[in-house]
Write a protein that holds these residues in place. Structure first.
Motif, PDB file in Angstrom:
ATOM      1  N   LEU A 262       0.823  -1.207   0.000  1.00 28.36           N
ATOM      2  CA  LEU A 262       0.000   0.000   0.000  1.00 28.36           C
ATOM      3  C   LEU A 262       0.857   1.257   0.000  1.00 28.36           C
ATOM      4  CD1 LEU A 262      -2.919  -0.894   2.457  1.00 28.36           C
ATOM      5  CD2 LEU A 262      -3.069  -0.547   0.003  1.00 28.36           C
ATOM      6  N   SER A 263       2.044   1.156   0.526  1.00 28.91           N
ATOM      7  CA  SER A 263       2.939   2.314   0.573  1.00 28.91           C
ATOM      8  C   SER A 263       3.793   2.437  -0.674  1.00 28.91           C
ATOM      9  CB  SER A 263       3.852   2.211   1.809  1.00 28.91           C
ATOM     10  OG  SER A 263       3.085   2.121   2.992  1.00 28.91           O
ATOM     11  N   ASP A 264       3.610   1.558  -1.620  1.00 30.52           N
ATOM     12  CA  ASP A 264       4.392   1.591  -2.848  1.00 30.52           C
ATOM     13  C   ASP A 264       3.751   2.542  -3.855  1.00 30.52           C
ATOM     14  OD1 ASP A 264       5.024   0.411  -5.745  1.00 30.52           O
ATOM     15  OD2 ASP A 264       6.634  -0.190  -4.380  1.00 30.52           O
ATOM     16  N   LEU A 265       4.539   3.438  -4.423  1.00 33.28           N
ATOM     17  CA  LEU A 265       4.015   4.450  -5.344  1.00 33.28           C
ATOM     18  C   LEU A 265       3.470   3.812  -6.618  1.00 33.28           C
ATOM     19  CD1 LEU A 265       3.590   7.407  -6.116  1.00 33.28           C
ATOM     20  CD2 LEU A 265       5.937   7.447  -6.992  1.00 33.28           C
ATOM     21  N   GLU A 266       4.126   2.812  -7.133  1.00 31.84           N
ATOM     22  CA  GLU A 266       3.668   2.180  -8.371  1.00 31.84           C
ATOM     23  C   GLU A 266       2.317   1.518  -8.181  1.00 31.84           C
ATOM     24  OE1 GLU A 266       5.402  -0.873 -11.817  1.00 31.84           O
ATOM     25  OE2 GLU A 266       6.534  -0.477  -9.963  1.00 31.84           O
ATOM     26  N   VAL A 267       2.119   0.865  -7.055  1.00 33.97           N
ATOM     27  CA  VAL A 267       0.822   0.252  -6.761  1.00 33.97           C
ATOM     28  C   VAL A 267      -0.246   1.334  -6.608  1.00 33.97           C
ATOM     29  CG1 VAL A 267      -0.458  -1.156  -5.124  1.00 33.97           C
ATOM     30  CG2 VAL A 267       1.894  -1.753  -5.695  1.00 33.97           C
ATOM     31  N   ALA A 268       0.100   2.423  -5.950  1.00 37.90           N
ATOM     32  CA  ALA A 268      -0.863   3.517  -5.743  1.00 37.90           C
ATOM     33  C   ALA A 268      -1.277   4.150  -7.065  1.00 37.90           C
ATOM     34  CB  ALA A 268      -0.263   4.565  -4.808  1.00 37.90           C
ATOM     35  N   VAL A 269      -0.331   4.328  -7.980  1.00 39.49           N
ATOM     36  CA  VAL A 269      -0.661   4.916  -9.283  1.00 39.49           C
ATOM     37  C   VAL A 269      -1.587   3.998 -10.070  1.00 39.49           C
ATOM     38  CG1 VAL A 269       0.305   5.612 -11.498  1.00 39.49           C
ATOM     39  CG2 VAL A 269       1.427   6.312  -9.386  1.00 39.49           C
ATOM     40  N   ALA A 270      -1.314   2.704 -10.050  1.00 44.93           N
ATOM     41  CA  ALA A 270      -2.172   1.759 -10.772  1.00 44.93           C
ATOM     42  C   ALA A 270      -3.581   1.744 -10.186  1.00 44.93           C
ATOM     43  CB  ALA A 270      -1.564   0.361 -10.715  1.00 44.93           C
ATOM     44  N   ALA A 271      -3.692   1.795  -8.855  1.00 48.08           N
ATOM     45  CA  ALA A 271      -5.015   1.785  -8.219  1.00 48.08           C
ATOM     46  C   ALA A 271      -5.767   3.073  -8.505  1.00 48.08           C
ATOM     47  CB  ALA A 271      -4.855   1.572  -6.720  1.00 48.08           C
ATOM     48  N   ALA A 272      -5.095   4.225  -8.437  1.00 50.70           N
ATOM     49  CA  ALA A 272      -5.756   5.506  -8.679  1.00 50.70           C
ATOM     50  C   ALA A 272      -6.222   5.629 -10.118  1.00 50.70           C
ATOM     51  CB  ALA A 272      -4.817   6.653  -8.329  1.00 50.70           C
ATOM     52  N   ALA A 273      -5.458   5.080 -11.063  1.00 51.42           N
ATOM     53  CA  ALA A 273      -5.877   5.134 -12.465  1.00 51.42           C
ATOM     54  C   ALA A 273      -7.094   4.263 -12.717  1.00 51.42           C
ATOM     55  CB  ALA A 273      -4.717   4.706 -13.369  1.00 51.42           C
ATOM     56  N   LYS A 274      -7.256   3.181 -11.940  1.00 44.86           N
ATOM     57  CA  LYS A 274      -8.418   2.303 -12.098  1.00 44.86           C
ATOM     58  C   LYS A 274      -9.678   2.955 -11.555  1.00 44.86           C
ATOM     59  CE  LYS A 274     -10.659  -1.475 -12.975  1.00 44.86           C
ATOM     60  NZ  LYS A 274     -10.970  -1.860 -14.355  1.00 44.86           N
ATOM     61  N   HIS A 275      -9.619   3.489 -10.328  1.00 51.15           N
ATOM     62  CA  HIS A 275     -10.775   4.172  -9.736  1.00 51.15           C
ATOM     63  C   HIS A 275     -10.286   5.080  -8.619  1.00 51.15           C
ATOM     64  CE1 HIS A 275     -14.788   4.847  -8.035  1.00 51.15           C
ATOM     65  NE2 HIS A 275     -15.239   4.437  -9.200  1.00 51.15           N
ATOM     66  N   GLY A 276     -10.758   6.324  -8.638  1.00 47.20           N
ATOM     67  CA  GLY A 276     -10.277   7.308  -7.677  1.00 47.20           C
ATOM     68  C   GLY A 276     -10.659   7.034  -6.241  1.00 47.20           C
ATOM     69  N   SER A 277     -11.676   6.216  -6.005  1.00 47.72           N
ATOM     70  CA  SER A 277     -12.089   5.948  -4.627  1.00 47.72           C
ATOM     71  C   SER A 277     -11.029   5.183  -3.849  1.00 47.72           C
ATOM     72  CB  SER A 277     -13.407   5.172  -4.618  1.00 47.72           C
ATOM     73  OG  SER A 277     -13.251   3.912  -5.252  1.00 47.72           O
ATOM     74  N   THR A 278     -10.019   4.621  -4.537  1.00 48.46           N
ATOM     75  CA  THR A 278      -8.968   3.887  -3.835  1.00 48.46           C
ATOM     76  C   THR A 278      -8.078   4.806  -3.014  1.00 48.46           C
ATOM     77  OG1 THR A 278      -7.620   4.040  -5.852  1.00 48.46           O
ATOM     78  CG2 THR A 278      -8.923   2.046  -5.551  1.00 48.46           C
ATOM     79  N   LEU A 279      -8.173   6.121  -3.203  1.00 47.70           N
ATOM     80  CA  LEU A 279      -7.378   7.037  -2.390  1.00 47.70           C
ATOM     81  C   LEU A 279      -7.700   6.891  -0.910  1.00 47.70           C
ATOM     82  CD1 LEU A 279      -7.287  10.411  -4.379  1.00 47.70           C
ATOM     83  CD2 LEU A 279      -5.589   8.603  -4.297  1.00 47.70           C
ATOM     84  N   GLU A 280      -8.891   6.442  -0.608  1.00 49.79           N
ATOM     85  CA  GLU A 280      -9.290   6.297   0.792  1.00 49.79           C
ATOM     86  C   GLU A 280      -8.402   5.292   1.523  1.00 49.79           C
ATOM     87  OE1 GLU A 280     -13.322   5.140   3.368  1.00 49.79           O
ATOM     88  OE2 GLU A 280     -13.284   4.966   1.170  1.00 49.79           O
ATOM     89  N   HIS A 281      -7.857   4.308   0.842  1.00 43.84           N
ATOM     90  CA  HIS A 281      -7.082   3.252   1.484  1.00 43.84           C
ATOM     91  C   HIS A 281      -5.575   3.472   1.363  1.00 43.84           C
ATOM     92  CE1 HIS A 281     -10.936   1.247   1.610  1.00 43.84           C
ATOM     93  NE2 HIS A 281     -11.025   1.303   0.288  1.00 43.84           N
ATOM     94  N   LEU A 282      -5.172   4.560   0.722  1.00 48.28           N
ATOM     95  CA  LEU A 282      -3.748   4.833   0.574  1.00 48.28           C
ATOM     96  C   LEU A 282      -3.242   5.690   1.729  1.00 48.28           C
ATOM     97  CD1 LEU A 282      -3.539   5.597  -3.256  1.00 48.28           C
ATOM     98  CD2 LEU A 282      -2.974   3.472  -2.084  1.00 48.28           C
ATOM     99  N   PRO A 283      -1.952   5.626   2.050  1.00 47.09           N
ATOM    100  CA  PRO A 283      -1.394   6.505   3.082  1.00 47.09           C
ATOM    101  C   PRO A 283      -1.526   7.971   2.672  1.00 47.09           C
ATOM    102  CG  PRO A 283       0.103   4.694   2.567  1.00 47.09           C
ATOM    103  CD  PRO A 283      -0.964   4.661   1.537  1.00 47.09           C
ATOM    104  N   ARG A 284      -1.526   8.844   3.650  1.00 42.72           N
ATOM    105  CA  ARG A 284      -1.744  10.267   3.377  1.00 42.72           C
ATOM    106  C   ARG A 284      -0.607  10.872   2.563  1.00 42.72           C
ATOM    107  NH1 ARG A 284      -5.884  12.692   5.815  1.00 42.72           N
ATOM    108  NH2 ARG A 284      -6.979  11.576   7.470  1.00 42.72           N
ATOM    109  N   ASN A 285       0.605  10.389   2.745  1.00 39.31           N
ATOM    110  CA  ASN A 285       1.713  10.954   1.982  1.00 39.31           C
ATOM    111  C   ASN A 285       1.605  10.645   0.492  1.00 39.31           C
ATOM    112  OD1 ASN A 285       2.116   8.238   2.476  1.00 39.31           O
ATOM    113  ND2 ASN A 285       4.343   8.393   2.349  1.00 39.31           N
TER     114      ASN A 285
END
Length: 581
Positions: A262-285
């Motif tokens: 979850l703290s990995d930037l590459e995973v976060a970018v892939a999740a955010a591109a799929k659906h923006g609601s995944t920001l809720e589960h990502l770290p604040r940074n």
């Protein structure tokens, strides 16, 4: 002749041969009363025959008629070489599965890969490897015509089809939770395991360790039920590439990833591109990283709520969000919620976004467009109702009764009495009581407001005459004294259609009803016609009755009205058709 000539020409052009058509053309050109000219026929014949034919046999024939020529040409038919169409080979394969078999048809020029694709379309399952008699898997580039047998199996996931296996498959389909109670040899079989996790993803926890470490079964379970990822083997859950592929297929899987992923930037970018609601589960940074939140806002503008206050105060970011979804203004900072440009973009994209703007902009927009009172759901706020009505009195129809004070309704109705039909009853009724000024203003628009007028106003003759002139049905709300007034009743009857005249007459006094009934019986007309003419003749008196003189005048007026009525003219632009005899 021309028809036969065309048939023969078409036959030659298409490299075909029709002896009857060629014989008909040649005999018409070479035949005569003196006989058949064989030399001319031999000169013309090569033009009508394919290049593979020889005309020598025709020269030796004895031709006396067209039938003889046709018979001679038929002798050339076996020597004509025509192209042979090769029919493509089509094979039917029987693929044996657990508890059933599937038949698939494929052309001989297809490959094993094409056969696998047709299998996927037929069964909805993945692309298996095919084998013959349980042997080695067939190569993907092998042609279908080279497959030695029509009986194929899916390797290595084939069990012997028997009653026991068939009952297990049926049990899993009917009750997926029963998979946990099966024997180890069934729970460890790949085909049954795949069927179980596709029916219910939580069945992944009951698979053997080797299958829970298999990415194929983990993906089947996670895509069916994202929480099943918690039962996968640790090695699979730590596989970054595999987890990214899962997130790209279903963003709901993100919340069940390990913390380090979850703290990995590459995973976060892939999740955010799929659906923006995944920001809720990502770290604040990671949420405030432009590489993460910009693609997230493109797919889900409401993801603005998961950003920090500093990002929600970014004009460029908010402007891009409200252009996609105006209601994203709800998560804007107080400074940007009062920005004219951003609020205008939000309201133009979605009028309901006005409720999230600042109060200053909210009242300004309502003053320009009163219809926003309904679109934004602000009809329950008195200050908004007041601002909307000031710009457009008809916006009062969107106000709730609690937010529409009597003074505001009175002012709006007096300013524009035409809005009365648009207003709801519970908004107008409180101001119709004894307010003579309001009732006087509304009566010409709709006489039915007499229903809520005070008794004093219901006995005001001038007001009642204006009410029944507007709507004759208002007679039922007139005071008892004026219901006995023939002029009021006659005016009410003239303001309603014929279908409602008897209903209006029933609201008149009993004296007028009795007089109308007697006059109608004497004149042979309906009662309401008698009441209509009471004003023009004389007010009926129950003591004196109609009298012969009065009745004669009444009948004369009825006859005069009938005589003066013009005949119906034909519609313009049409001629009267003469009547057929």
């Amino acid at each position: 002749f021309f028809f036969s000539f065309a048939l023969a020409l078409l036959a030659v052009m298409s490299q075909a041969f029709d002896p009857a058509a060629v014989a008909s053309v040649l005999y018409d050109q070479c035949g005569s009363e003196d006989g058949f000219d064989m030399e001319a026929c031999l000169e013309l014949l090569p033009k009508w025959l394919p290049a593979t034919c020889e005309v020598g046999e025709v020269a030796s024939a004895d031709i006396c008629s067209e039938e003889d020529l046709c018979e001679a040409l038929w002798g050339l038919q076996p020597k004509i070489v025509q192209p042979v169409k090769v029919r493509e080979e089509v094979r039917t394969f029987r693929v044996v599965l657990i508890g059933r078999s599937v038949c698939i048809m494929a052309a001989g020029a297809d490959t094993v890969v094409d056969l696998q694709k047709k299998f996927c379309l037929e069964t909805g399952m993945g692309m298996p490897s095919f084998a013959v008699d349980g042997g080695e898997p067939l190569p993907f580039d092998m042609l279908v015509r080279d497959i030695p047998s029509d009986e194929l199996t899916c390797c290595p996931e084939t069990l012997e089809v028997n009653d026991e296996v068939a009952s297990v498959v049926q049990s899993i389909k009917e009750q997926p939770a029963a998979f946990r109670f099966l024997a180890d040899r069934f729970r460890g079989h790949p085909t049954l395991a795949a069927l179980a996790v596709q029916s219910h993803g939580d069945n992944l926890r009951w698979l053997p360790d080797d299958l829970r470490a298999n990415p194929r079964f983990v993906s089947l379970a996670a895509l069916r039920q994202p929480s099943a990822l918690l039962h996968a083997a640790a090695g699979v859950r730590q596989d970054k590439r595999f987890m990214i592929s899962l997130v790209e297929r279903d963003h709901r899987v993100l919340r069940y990833l390990p913390a380090e992923l979850l703290s990995d930037l590459e995973v976060a970018v892939a999740a955010a591109a799929k659906h923006g609601s995944t920001l809720e589960h990502l770290p604040r940074n990671l949420r405030d990283d432009p590489a993460v939140h910009r693609p997230a806002l493109r797919t889900f503008p409401a993801a603005l709520q998961f950003l920090s206050d500093a990002r929600r105060d970014d004009p460029d970011l908010l402007r891009a969000a409200v252009q996609l979804d105006g209601t994203a203004l709800r998560w804007a900072s107080a400074r940007l919620a009062d920005d004219d440009e951003i609020a205008g973009l939000a309201v133009s994209q979605c009028p309901a976004a006005l409720q999230y703007a600042s109060e200053r902009l909210m009242l300004a927009h309502l003053g320009r467009d009163g219809g926003l009172l309904q679109a934004a759901g602000l009809g329950g706020r008195p200050e908004c109702v007041r601002a909307a009505v000031a710009g457009d009195p008809r916006a009062l129809r969107f106000a709730q009764p609690a937010a529409a004070p009597a003074a505001l309704v009175r002012e709006a109705v007096l300013g524009d009495p035409g809005i009365l039909p648009c207003l709801p009853l519970d908004v107008v009724q409180p101001v119709l009581g004894g307010d003579e000024e309001v009732v006087s203003a509304l009566v010409p628009v709709n006489g039915m407001v007499l229903r809520w007028a005070s008794p004093a106003l219901q006995h005001d003759r001038d007001l009642v005459l204006r009410a029944v002139a507007s709507n004759g049905m208002a007679l039922q709300f007139v005071g008892p004294v004026l219901r006995d007034d023939a002029e009021v009743v006659a005016l009410a009857l003239r303001r309603v259609p014929r279908s409602h005249m008897e209903e209006v007459l029933a609201a008149a006094s009993s004296r007028l009803q009795a007089g109308a009934r007697q006059g109608a019986e004497a004149a042979g007309v309906r009662p309401w016609m008698a009441v209509q003419h009471l004003v023009g003749i004389v007010v009926w008196d129950p003591d004196e009755g109609w009298g012969e003189e009065r009745l004669a005048r009444f009948q004369a007026q009825l006859e005069w009205g009938t005589a003066k009525r013009p005949a119906a003219a034909p519609p313009k632009g049409r001629r009267a058709r003469p009547r057929r005899r």
